[in-house]
Design an enzyme around this catalytic site. Structure first.
Site, PDB file in Angstrom:
ATOM      1  N   LEU A   1      21.069  55.159  77.048  1.00 16.39           N
ATOM      2  CA  LEU A   1      21.496  54.701  75.723  1.00 16.39           C
ATOM      3  C   LEU A   1      20.672  55.470  74.703  1.00 16.39           C
ATOM      4  CD1 LEU A   1      21.643  50.810  76.209  1.00 16.39           C
ATOM      5  CD2 LEU A   1      23.562  52.411  76.213  1.00 16.39           C
ATOM      6  N   ASP A   2      21.301  55.858  73.596  1.00 17.21           N
ATOM      7  CA  ASP A   2      20.558  56.528  72.529  1.00 17.21           C
ATOM      8  C   ASP A   2      19.429  55.632  72.043  1.00 17.21           C
ATOM      9  OD1 ASP A   2      22.289  58.693  72.645  1.00 17.21           O
ATOM     10  OD2 ASP A   2      23.604  57.875  71.094  1.00 17.21           O
ATOM     11  N   SER A   3      18.399  56.249  71.490  1.00 16.16           N
ATOM     12  CA  SER A   3      17.250  55.481  71.008  1.00 16.16           C
ATOM     13  C   SER A   3      17.670  54.400  70.014  1.00 16.16           C
ATOM     14  CB  SER A   3      16.234  56.422  70.357  1.00 16.16           C
ATOM     15  OG  SER A   3      15.140  55.703  69.845  1.00 16.16           O
TER      16      SER A   3
ATOM     17  N   ARG B   1      29.707  57.257  69.094  1.00 18.62           N
ATOM     18  CA  ARG B   1      29.318  57.565  67.713  1.00 18.62           C
ATOM     19  C   ARG B   1      30.220  58.657  67.115  1.00 18.62           C
ATOM     20  NH1 ARG B   1      23.138  58.965  68.442  1.00 18.62           N
ATOM     21  NH2 ARG B   1      23.227  59.175  66.149  1.00 18.62           N
TER      22      ARG B   1
END
Length: 306
Positions: free
Chosen positions: A117-119, A241
């Site tokens: 997962l992205d930060s 995103r």
């Protein structure tokens, strides 16, 4: 790599790119041919190049059995270290509590991490405890047998009829931005980049476009924002995103893709949360893991409603 030096093609590529494969005494490069009689040497990794356990870092566990762990990743915490001296990532905490996960995967600084997962994203994260479980879970992910449901708050009113599923299917391939290594773009079949948030980007891109499929269903509306349920069928970098931004609905707080600020979200945090996971555990049984909504997302929603 059929002799067992690597557990997967990904691991083999990592061994080659890190310079640990030599042919006839010379560093081997990906794609170079090997002839009969060539001497192939595989160099063991540096023992110090491993995930450092951090018992002082707490991560909530949503599910565990003999093969797999589902952790609740906090926002703004990376999934894994990029260097051996990093200690404040999800995997640093997991390795401290479950030491076997350090060697379950095919990259030493990722351990048994099955996906990322992205930060700036929070929510459910799958981690394998054994090497065979890692291979099975990665294959299930590639074959879309792992169901992932995200919640997102996006800018604008998603123009669909609530209750119909799937409401929107986004099926544009994704590639790396030609100049910005942090950014991805969507690419039409003609090779043109597309989408409201990336319309000014050059038609050139830096990597081969990868197929990507995302379903989006609006759930509720607040002022000029829409909460949506997002179900990706593939797992390309930044897929949700960039796909949402490409159809004119960037995620609130996601500055990289044109998302507007939202009160209650700090810099680097955007309104995206992996809320539900469903998959077959390699240990047997069907796993349904639910990650509660993070506190900062709840707070931002309350501010938006007021």
């Amino acid at each position: 790599m059929r002799l067992g030096w690597a557990v997967s093609r990904r691991a083999a590529n990592e061994m080659i790119s890190s310079g640990r494969v030599h042919v006839n005494g010379r560093r081997y490069r990906k794609g170079e041919p090997i002839a009969a009689g060539d001497s192939v040497e595989v160099i063991a990794p540096d023992p110090g190049d491993a995930i450092a356990p951090n018992p002082d870092l707490h991560i909530d566990i949503l599910f565990e059995d003999a093969a797999v762990i589902v952790a609740d990743k906090p926002a703004l915490m990376p999934c894994h270290p990029l260097r051996a001296d990093e200690r404040n990532t999800v995997m640093n905490a997991i390795v401290a509590a479950y030491p076997e996960t350090a060697s379950a995967g095919d990259k030493r600084l990722e351990g048994g991490l099955v996906h990322r997962l992205d930060s700036g994203t929070s929510g459910a994260l799958i981690i394998a405890r054994k090497a065979d479980a890692f291979v099975k879970l990665r294959e299930a992910l590639r074959a879309a047998r792992v169901k992932r449901r995200y919640l997102a708050v996006v800018a604008g009113r998603v123009d669909c009829t609530v209750g119909t599923a799937p409401i929107i299917e986004i099926a544009t391939p994704i590639a790396h931005h030609v100049k910005n290594p942090r950014k991805m773009v969507v690419v039409e079949a003609s090779g043109r980049t597309m989408g409201a948030a990336v319309a000014t980007v050059s038609a050139r891109y830096r990597s081969k476009p990868r197929p990507a499929f995302t379903n989006v269903e609006p759930l509720s509306y607040q002022n000029d924002f829409t909460m949506v349920m997002v179900t990706p069928r593939t797992g390309s970098r930044h897929q949700i995103r960039v796909h949402l931004a490409s159809i004119g609905y960037p995620i609130a707080g996601d500055e990289l893709y044109g998302g507007p600020p939202l009160a209650g979200l700090v810099a680097g945090r955007f309104w995206l949360h992996l809320a539900e996971l469903e998959f077959e555990s390699p240990a047997g049984g069907y796993v349904e893991a639910v990650a509660p909504l993070a506190h900062d997302l709840e707070e931002s929603l309350a501010r938006l409603r007021s």
